[in-house]
Design an enzyme around this catalytic site. Structure first.
Site, PDB file in Angstrom:
ATOM      1  N   LYS A  65       0.835  -1.218   0.000  1.00 17.46           N
ATOM      2  CA  LYS A  65       0.000   0.000   0.000  1.00 17.46           C
ATOM      3  C   LYS A  65       0.866   1.263   0.000  1.00 17.46           C
ATOM      4  O   LYS A  65       0.648   2.170  -0.793  1.00 17.46           O
ATOM      5  CB  LYS A  65      -0.935   0.011   1.240  1.00 17.46           C
ATOM      6  CG  LYS A  65      -1.866  -1.194   1.303  1.00 17.46           C
ATOM      7  CD  LYS A  65      -2.775  -1.155   2.498  1.00 17.46           C
ATOM      8  CE  LYS A  65      -2.072  -1.297   3.831  1.00 17.46           C
ATOM      9  NZ  LYS A  65      -1.323  -2.563   3.994  1.00 17.46           N
ATOM     10  N   THR A  66       1.867   1.284   0.891  1.00 17.07           N
ATOM     11  CA  THR A  66       2.738   2.461   0.980  1.00 17.07           C
ATOM     12  C   THR A  66       3.486   2.655  -0.335  1.00 17.07           C
ATOM     13  O   THR A  66       3.631   3.785  -0.823  1.00 17.07           O
ATOM     14  CB  THR A  66       3.751   2.281   2.133  1.00 17.07           C
ATOM     15  OG1 THR A  66       3.013   1.946   3.306  1.00 17.07           O
ATOM     16  CG2 THR A  66       4.562   3.522   2.380  1.00 17.07           C
ATOM     17  N   ASP A 110      -1.107   6.658   6.833  1.00 21.69           N
ATOM     18  CA  ASP A 110      -1.065   5.208   7.029  1.00 21.69           C
ATOM     19  C   ASP A 110      -1.892   4.874   8.265  1.00 21.69           C
ATOM     20  O   ASP A 110      -2.102   5.735   9.121  1.00 21.69           O
ATOM     21  CB  ASP A 110       0.408   4.794   7.233  1.00 21.69           C
ATOM     22  CG  ASP A 110       0.628   3.323   6.918  1.00 21.69           C
ATOM     23  OD1 ASP A 110      -0.328   2.650   6.469  1.00 21.69           O
ATOM     24  OD2 ASP A 110       1.758   2.845   7.128  1.00 21.69           O
ATOM     25  N   THR A 159      -5.360  -1.456   7.249  1.00 22.73           N
ATOM     26  CA  THR A 159      -5.422  -2.918   7.270  1.00 22.73           C
ATOM     27  C   THR A 159      -6.812  -3.352   7.742  1.00 22.73           C
ATOM     28  O   THR A 159      -7.137  -4.511   7.718  1.00 22.73           O
ATOM     29  CB  THR A 159      -4.377  -3.490   8.252  1.00 22.73           C
ATOM     30  OG1 THR A 159      -4.487  -2.778   9.486  1.00 22.73           O
ATOM     31  CG2 THR A 159      -2.972  -3.359   7.724  1.00 22.73           C
ATOM     32  N   ARG A 218       6.417  -8.159   1.654  1.00 19.34           N
ATOM     33  CA  ARG A 218       7.314  -7.793   2.763  1.00 19.34           C
ATOM     34  C   ARG A 218       7.876  -9.040   3.436  1.00 19.34           C
ATOM     35  O   ARG A 218       9.039  -9.077   3.817  1.00 19.34           O
ATOM     36  CB  ARG A 218       6.607  -6.920   3.790  1.00 19.34           C
ATOM     37  CG  ARG A 218       7.578  -6.522   4.921  1.00 19.34           C
ATOM     38  CD  ARG A 218       6.965  -5.612   5.944  1.00 19.34           C
ATOM     39  NE  ARG A 218       6.592  -4.344   5.368  1.00 19.34           N
ATOM     40  CZ  ARG A 218       5.545  -3.627   5.763  1.00 19.34           C
ATOM     41  NH1 ARG A 218       4.769  -4.083   6.718  1.00 19.34           N
ATOM     42  NH2 ARG A 218       5.273  -2.471   5.199  1.00 19.34           N
TER      43      ARG A 218
HETATM   44  P1  ADP Z   1       2.195  -1.891   3.183  1.00 23.02           P
HETATM   45  O1  ADP Z   1       2.216  -0.404   3.113  1.00 23.02           O
HETATM   46  O2  ADP Z   1       0.990  -2.506   2.531  1.00 23.02           O
HETATM   47  O3  ADP Z   1       2.419  -2.437   4.575  1.00 23.02           O
HETATM   48  P2  ADP Z   1       4.671  -1.685   1.683  1.00 23.02           P
HETATM   49  O4  ADP Z   1       4.268  -0.881   0.515  1.00 23.02           O
HETATM   50  O5  ADP Z   1       5.430  -0.995   2.767  1.00 23.02           O
HETATM   51  O6  ADP Z   1       3.417  -2.445   2.314  1.00 23.02           O
HETATM   52  O7  ADP Z   1       5.491  -2.938   1.128  1.00 23.02           O
HETATM   53  C1  ADP Z   1       6.465  -3.611   1.904  1.00 23.02           C
HETATM   54  C2  ADP Z   1       7.661  -3.953   1.038  1.00 23.02           C
HETATM   55  O8  ADP Z   1       7.295  -5.009   0.170  1.00 23.02           O
HETATM   56  C3  ADP Z   1       8.123  -2.809   0.142  1.00 23.02           C
HETATM   57  O9  ADP Z   1       9.164  -2.083   0.731  1.00 23.02           O
HETATM   58  C4  ADP Z   1       8.606  -3.492  -1.104  1.00 23.02           C
HETATM   59  O10 ADP Z   1       9.971  -3.795  -0.988  1.00 23.02           O
HETATM   60  C5  ADP Z   1       7.825  -4.779  -1.137  1.00 23.02           C
HETATM   61  N1  ADP Z   1       6.699  -4.731  -2.088  1.00 23.02           N
HETATM   62  C6  ADP Z   1       5.401  -4.498  -1.772  1.00 23.02           C
HETATM   63  N2  ADP Z   1       4.629  -4.609  -2.863  1.00 23.02           N
HETATM   64  C7  ADP Z   1       5.435  -4.921  -3.881  1.00 23.02           C
HETATM   65  C8  ADP Z   1       5.220  -5.190  -5.278  1.00 23.02           C
HETATM   66  N3  ADP Z   1       4.000  -5.174  -5.793  1.00 23.02           N
HETATM   67  N4  ADP Z   1       6.300  -5.464  -6.042  1.00 23.02           N
HETATM   68  C9  ADP Z   1       7.529  -5.505  -5.517  1.00 23.02           C
HETATM   69  N5  ADP Z   1       7.804  -5.295  -4.200  1.00 23.02           N
HETATM   70  C10 ADP Z   1       6.773  -4.998  -3.396  1.00 23.02           C
END
Ligand code: ADP
Length: 334
Positions: A65-66, A110, A159, A218
């Site tokens: 998401k981030t 977030d 989430t 992640r």
């Molecule tokens: P969330 O915000 O949903 O908790 P993040 O965007 O922080 O997740 O993602 C966590 C890590 O996973 C990122 O730093 C990245 O390295 C990896 N990641 C997430 N989604 C992808 C994707 N679609 N393709 C490649 N790497 C990804």
């Protein structure tokens, strides 16, 4: 509310995490429909020379998401201002952020479900009509000050979509729900990360780590980093199947990515409650775990594996869970 965490979802080295985060759309693997819709939303806003509509991303921790928020801001050629629900305690916290936004800027909140109602109420008019209503002074002399805000885009991530209030949810122009990733996509992510980390991983190792990644990028990256550590410490030049398996064993993660606490949850349903149904509160007490963590972290993945079922009467263990843990079902022949 207690923050929802899970050992394997905790971020460790921030510099490495930053290096692994995709910085261009082509590096963002999977979630094709979301990417397509987002690009249309961005392009339309750019054509109209307006700020893009507010966007909500829902989905499990670590699904990207981030990263999507960063990519969207980059595409809109705007820096991303980042904050989070729990960081916005007082009205003034949000007011300070909003009044410092520049035209077209993107604000990322977030854990939006952890914003308090007071903050939400400041946010509604800001999102809808770009107005900031502030109460100045106290008691009879208090008055409302109304400030105009520049056009901006709010991107919120959560989430727990069900904890967002209806009025807040309805103020987003688009809501995107991120799903667990296909095994092939997780493998792509692992291969890309291995390249960035200059780790030499065999295809067998990638397969093993991908299977144990809870279909979550992640987690995949985290397992790869741990495998790289293990290989380095043991003087192995490549991450092969043996290194991958040993890493999982040391982390007490099984071949499907289940951790001790996941397995205990299933065992409790099966052994203490005869396979269920058992209510989530009872389960939380038996597991000594927060109900929210069970609902948000453990259950979605166990459900996606077809191991448990949420029914109105409570949680039930399904045959696949018995098989995975090697527990015989009642009436099953030896
Ligand atoms: P969330 O915000 O949903 O908790 P993040 O965007 O922080 O997740 O993602 C966590 C890590 O996973 C990122 O730093 C990245 O390295 C990896 N990641 C997430 N989604 C992808 C994707 N679609 N393709 C490649 N790497 C990804």
């Amino acid at each position: 509310m207690k923050p929802v965490t899970h050992p394997i979802l905790l971020s460790d080295d921030p510099t490495i995490d930053q290096a692994l985060r995709p910085t261009v759309w082509s590096e963002y693997v999977g979630q094709e429909k979301i990417k397509k819709n987002l690009k249309i939303l961005i392009e339309a806003a750019q054509k109209r020379n307006e700020a893009a509509d507010h966007v909500l991303f829902c989905g499990q921790a670590g699904l990207g998401k981030t990263t999507l928020a960063y990519l969207t801001a980059k595409e809109l050629r705007s820096p991303l201002k980042v904050t989070s629900g729990p960081a916005l305690e007082k009205m003034g916290d949000l007011a300070a952020i909003l009044t410092n936004l520049e035209k077209g800027e993107v604000l990322f909140i977030d854990e939006a479900h952890r914003m308090n109602r007071m903050i939400e109420e400041v946010l509604y008019p800001a999102m809808e009509s770009r107005k900031l209503h502030l109460i100045v002074g106290k008691g009879p002399s208090a008055r409302t000050l109304s400030l105009d805000l520049p056009p901006f885009t709010l991107i919120a991530a959560t989430t727990r979509e069900n904890l967002l209030s209806g009025p807040l949810r309805s103020r987003f122009g688009a809501t995107f729900r991120l799903n667990y990733y296909d095994p092939e996509d997780i493998k792509k992510i692992l291969r890309r990360s291995a390249e960035i980390l200059k780790a030499n991983a065999t295809e067998e190792a990638v397969n093993i780590l991908a299977k144990a990644s809870r279909a979550t990028p992640r987690v995949a990256n985290r397992l790869l980093k741990r495998a790289r550590d293990y290989a380095e410490v043991k003087g192995e030049r490549i991450i092969d199947d043996k290194v991958a398996l040993k890493t999982l064993e040391l982390l007490e993660i099984d071949s499907l990515g289940l951790e001790p606490q996941d397995r205990r949850l299933i065992q409790i349903i099966i052994q203490k409650f005869n396979g269920g149904p058992v209510g989530v509160n009872t389960l939380a007490a038996a597991l000594n775990e927060d109900k929210g963590v069970i609902e948000d972290i453990y259950e979605p993945y166990l459900m996606s594996l077809g191991f448990i079922l949420r029914s109105a009467a409570g949680r039930l263990a399904l045959p696949a869970a018995y098989d995975h843990l090697g527990i015989k079902r009642r009436g099953e022949l030896l």
